[in-house]
Motif scaffolding. Sequence first.
Motif, PDB file in Angstrom:
ATOM      1  N   ILE A  82      32.006  52.622  39.917  1.00  0.00           N
ATOM      2  CA  ILE A  82      31.783  50.899  39.285  1.00  0.00           C
ATOM      3  C   ILE A  82      32.690  50.337  39.100  1.00  0.00           C
ATOM      4  N   LEU A  83      32.750  48.936  39.973  1.00  0.00           N
ATOM      5  CA  LEU A  83      33.574  48.328  41.089  1.00  0.00           C
ATOM      6  C   LEU A  83      33.532  46.814  40.187  1.00  0.00           C
ATOM      7  N   PHE A  84      34.444  47.147  39.190  1.00  0.00           N
ATOM      8  CA  PHE A  84      34.655  46.021  38.370  1.00  0.00           C
ATOM      9  C   PHE A  84      35.614  44.607  38.646  1.00  0.00           C
ATOM     10  N   HIS A  85      34.239  43.654  39.537  1.00  0.00           N
ATOM     11  CA  HIS A  85      35.392  42.581  39.895  1.00  0.00           C
ATOM     12  C   HIS A  85      36.424  42.972  41.276  1.00  0.00           C
ATOM     13  N   LEU A  86      35.819  43.668  42.241  1.00  0.00           N
ATOM     14  CA  LEU A  86      36.430  44.463  42.892  1.00  0.00           C
ATOM     15  C   LEU A  86      35.246  44.679  44.281  1.00  0.00           C
ATOM     16  N   PRO A  87      35.794  44.375  45.232  1.00  0.00           N
ATOM     17  CA  PRO A  87      37.639  43.893  45.378  1.00  0.00           C
ATOM     18  C   PRO A  87      37.626  42.664  45.469  1.00  0.00           C
ATOM     19  N   ASN A  88      38.805  42.154  45.153  1.00  0.00           N
ATOM     20  CA  ASN A  88      39.378  40.949  45.065  1.00  0.00           C
ATOM     21  C   ASN A  88      39.708  40.773  46.309  1.00  0.00           C
ATOM     22  N   ILE A  89      40.980  39.356  46.100  1.00  0.00           N
ATOM     23  CA  ILE A  89      42.115  38.800  47.060  1.00  0.00           C
ATOM     24  C   ILE A  89      42.987  39.489  47.177  1.00  0.00           C
TER      25      ILE A  89
ATOM     26  N   ILE B 213      32.070  59.760  36.035  1.00  0.00           N
ATOM     27  CA  ILE B 213      32.121  58.274  36.312  1.00  0.00           C
ATOM     28  C   ILE B 213      32.843  58.096  36.866  1.00  0.00           C
ATOM     29  N   LEU B 214      33.616  56.959  37.597  1.00  0.00           N
ATOM     30  CA  LEU B 214      34.804  55.934  37.606  1.00  0.00           C
ATOM     31  C   LEU B 214      34.778  54.916  37.589  1.00  0.00           C
ATOM     32  N   LEU B 215      35.626  53.966  36.754  1.00  0.00           N
ATOM     33  CA  LEU B 215      35.504  52.718  36.333  1.00  0.00           C
ATOM     34  C   LEU B 215      36.908  52.367  36.612  1.00  0.00           C
ATOM     35  N   LEU B 216      37.120  51.060  38.233  1.00  0.00           N
ATOM     36  CA  LEU B 216      37.893  50.543  38.175  1.00  0.00           C
ATOM     37  C   LEU B 216      38.169  49.174  39.006  1.00  0.00           C
ATOM     38  N   ALA B 217      39.282  48.595  38.134  1.00  0.00           N
ATOM     39  CA  ALA B 217      39.162  47.152  37.247  1.00  0.00           C
ATOM     40  C   ALA B 217      40.238  46.253  37.945  1.00  0.00           C
TER      41      ALA B 217
ATOM     42  N   ARG C 151      34.863  41.362  52.367  1.00  0.00           N
ATOM     43  CA  ARG C 151      34.978  42.537  52.019  1.00  0.00           C
ATOM     44  C   ARG C 151      33.688  42.857  51.375  1.00  0.00           C
ATOM     45  N   HIS C 152      33.717  42.043  50.107  1.00  0.00           N
ATOM     46  CA  HIS C 152      32.446  42.792  49.038  1.00  0.00           C
ATOM     47  C   HIS C 152      31.645  42.829  50.800  1.00  0.00           C
ATOM     48  N   ASN C 153      31.202  41.910  50.837  1.00  0.00           N
ATOM     49  CA  ASN C 153      29.482  41.661  51.399  1.00  0.00           C
ATOM     50  C   ASN C 153      30.022  43.426  52.561  1.00  0.00           C
ATOM     51  N   GLU C 154      30.991  43.326  53.221  1.00  0.00           N
ATOM     52  CA  GLU C 154      31.266  44.732  54.080  1.00  0.00           C
ATOM     53  C   GLU C 154      30.924  46.156  52.868  1.00  0.00           C
ATOM     54  N   LEU C 155      31.377  45.661  52.360  1.00  0.00           N
ATOM     55  CA  LEU C 155      30.793  47.631  51.216  1.00  0.00           C
ATOM     56  C   LEU C 155      29.632  47.023  50.582  1.00  0.00           C
ATOM     57  N   ASN C 156      29.226  46.486  49.983  1.00  0.00           N
ATOM     58  CA  ASN C 156      27.375  46.116  49.543  1.00  0.00           C
ATOM     59  C   ASN C 156      26.706  45.866  50.535  1.00  0.00           C
ATOM     60  N   GLU C 157      25.572  47.033  50.422  1.00  0.00           N
ATOM     61  CA  GLU C 157      24.698  47.120  51.816  1.00  0.00           C
ATOM     62  C   GLU C 157      22.954  46.485  51.570  1.00  0.00           C
ATOM     63  N   SER C 158      23.438  45.764  49.527  1.00  0.00           N
ATOM     64  CA  SER C 158      21.905  45.399  49.469  1.00  0.00           C
ATOM     65  C   SER C 158      21.401  43.943  48.652  1.00  0.00           C
ATOM     66  N   VAL C 159      23.526  43.345  48.444  1.00  0.00           N
ATOM     67  CA  VAL C 159      23.406  41.737  48.541  1.00  0.00           C
ATOM     68  C   VAL C 159      24.677  41.525  49.203  1.00  0.00           C
ATOM     69  N   ASN C 160      24.002  40.493  49.718  1.00  0.00           N
ATOM     70  CA  ASN C 160      25.123  39.574  50.650  1.00  0.00           C
ATOM     71  C   ASN C 160      25.574  38.224  49.647  1.00  0.00           C
ATOM     72  N   LEU C 161      26.767  38.276  49.741  1.00  0.00           N
ATOM     73  CA  LEU C 161      27.461  37.016  48.565  1.00  0.00           C
ATOM     74  C   LEU C 161      27.476  35.425  48.984  1.00  0.00           C
ATOM     75  N   VAL C 162      26.877  34.504  48.471  1.00  0.00           N
ATOM     76  CA  VAL C 162      27.230  33.080  49.332  1.00  0.00           C
ATOM     77  C   VAL C 162      28.444  32.934  48.478  1.00  0.00           C
ATOM     78  N   PRO C 163      29.707  32.613  48.797  1.00  0.00           N
ATOM     79  CA  PRO C 163      31.204  32.172  48.540  1.00  0.00           C
ATOM     80  C   PRO C 163      30.819  30.894  47.955  1.00  0.00           C
ATOM     81  N   SER C 164      31.223  30.836  45.805  1.00  0.00           N
ATOM     82  CA  SER C 164      30.895  30.090  46.174  1.00  0.00           C
ATOM     83  C   SER C 164      31.758  30.500  44.625  1.00  0.00           C
ATOM     84  N   SER C 165      32.136  29.550  43.925  1.00  0.00           N
ATOM     85  CA  SER C 165      32.725  29.162  42.182  1.00  0.00           C
ATOM     86  C   SER C 165      31.903  28.273  41.389  1.00  0.00           C
ATOM     87  N   GLU C 166      31.262  28.777  41.493  1.00  0.00           N
ATOM     88  CA  GLU C 166      30.785  27.727  40.515  1.00  0.00           C
ATOM     89  C   GLU C 166      29.565  28.887  39.912  1.00  0.00           C
ATOM     90  N   SER C 167      29.458  28.637  38.736  1.00  0.00           N
ATOM     91  CA  SER C 167      28.522  29.379  37.566  1.00  0.00           C
ATOM     92  C   SER C 167      27.405  28.696  36.691  1.00  0.00           C
TER      93      SER C 167
END
Length: 691
Positions: A346-353, A298-302, A383-399
């Motif tokens: 495990i891509l932790f908070h990746l890919p980033n800017i 198992i590899l975790l990249l952060a 970049r995330h949406n290119e890699l992730n086939e299951s979830v297409n993120l909508v840009p948002s900084s709100e949580s």
Amino acid sequence: MLKTAYSPYWLILCIALGLVYAYVLYSRKKEPWTPVWNKVLFALRFLVVSIIGYLFLEPFLSIQKNTSEPFKIIFLWDDSESVHKSEKDLQNYWQNIKQLSNDLENEKGVDIPILDLEGNDLSEQDNIQNLRKISPLNTAIKNIGENFDKRLISEVILFSDGIYNQGISPDYYAFPFQLSTVGLGDTTAKKDVVLQQISYNKVAYEGNQFPIEADVLHTGFAGVTTKVILLQNGNVLSQKNVQFENEQGVTSIQFLVDAVETGFQDYKIQVEVLEDEFNTQNNSKNAYINIVAGKKNILLLAPYPHPDIKALAAAIDGNDNYDFTLAIDGISEDQIKNLEDYDLAILFHLPNINNSFDVEIRKLKNSEVPLWFVTDPKLNVRRHNELNESVNLVPSSESDQAFAVFNSNFDLFELSNEHKELLEDFPPVSMPFAKHNFHPLSKALFLKRVGNVYTEEPVFVFYNNNDIRQATLLIQDFRIWRMVEYLNTQKHEFFDDWVMKSIRYLTAKNQKDRFKVFPKKEAFADNEKIEFQVEIYNEVYDRIYGIPVQLEINSSKDSVFNYEFTPDRLKPDFIVGNLPGGIYKYKASATIQGKGFESSGQFVVEKFDMESQNLQANFNLLKRVADKNEGKFFYSNQISELQDYLNAKEYPRVLSGESETVPLTQNLIPYILIFLLVFGEWFIRRYFGSY
């Protein structure tokens, strides 16, 4: 009260329409009747037109109905086996409870249902059968608040021995009603040796050694020596002598076992029975361990250190069956081995800017290594949406600060009911505010709950397209779960369980077989029905149905069970039923388009006997529950005191009202009235020789 579905101002238009219609008809023509009859006819036509117009406004009667209902005193009876095994003269006590219920209903006019732990009404039963294999006290009390109107509950009386072995402790939080408790059973500490628990990993790897640890609780055997024996298939693998130094205590014994043969292996730990033991049914336990070939990497990249990484690493590092590599940008990226050798990244908070580990991520993607994305608002969304086939993120900084709940439709692996309850009670964590787009094949393990509102928004999803597996965790600060769980239970079982089961699913290899038959879980309890999932495909891998399937199940004790069934669209799976404890091998066969196919494997049925493990009543727990919920605690021989306590209270009837709407258009009266008005107008005109 008479109301309409539309604004009452439309009534003015109906009146105006009636006046205009009647005026046009009876103001300008000379007719063979007197002016008095002309006014009568004018009024009749005005009423007819106005009433018909009014009916188009959908009028309805709003009727207020008030009812009075009696208060309820709910008797909650612990129908578990531990009460049956420890409470003397249980049937006579049951009759006393029923008599108390009848007396209170007659004297106070209250309603007193007697419920078991599952919510079934026992009021009509003359004899009580305490056969329940578990004691989920907290769930049973919680269900009362969900199944009954809380306004009508005067008090809940729990009759129990205070032993719970499923779910959280009932004194964890207060309930929304008054709760008193009655202690059943015996609190006296008996001379006993209890194999309290055994700890082990359910998966081990061939060629390794793995530990099995046993905790032995002893009471009343100070200075006595006994044996703790490890057996496999009836053969003794190892044994250790244990001396109990104190009058009461817990002794831990560890065995190191060689993982020699792949597949499920049955190990039994047994404590030698001592003279004068109170309960000899709690001296042994079985451990069913799946021995598989080779460790998983198992590899975790952060991009930076983060407390959530520590929580994930603690769960993975605690399992000897995985080689875990943590690489942080600028700190420990040199830890990475050959990327193609990893079974999961495990891509932790990746890919980033900042494009941290961008080269490594591309290689992992090209090598079809399963990816687990852990997101945060600072991701490189494109970049995330290119890699992730299951979830297409909508840009948002709100949580959002929200809760996570288990998705009851999730079927890739199982979490225990106790863990699902724990998740419900965890504090809120940070989740995305935006609504992201999910692939139709995505399956959600956790959903989002905002306050008391349950949503269908996934926050942890899995994806499998038969070539590669992916997961996406849309939660930040989930380390809080691990901290709160330890604070409440002194364990990390839930947190480690969902993390490791997620990893096991993601690292499993996809199989493109045309015929698949496999149990829905690797391990069942002996009180559960064994259920098989069946998948049959044609040559182009379209799923088909209606093919007869033969299933043979062999137990480790040489018992053979044969079944034949035909899966269809409505019932594609097959339920075998209950089987006794042990390791089972199965082989399924079918003929698909003239070709024979087989599918085989193993599963485990674990003996479920939690009620025999502890027979010492816990009245202190019952006292805490009563104190926390403004009730009182009574001993089982204080039935008269309980009756006096309940008789001293007042139980006024509860007045409740509800509004009922009756559409006027569904009533005959307005139509009869219109008919009489029209008939009256016609008769008068006819009488004077006109139409």
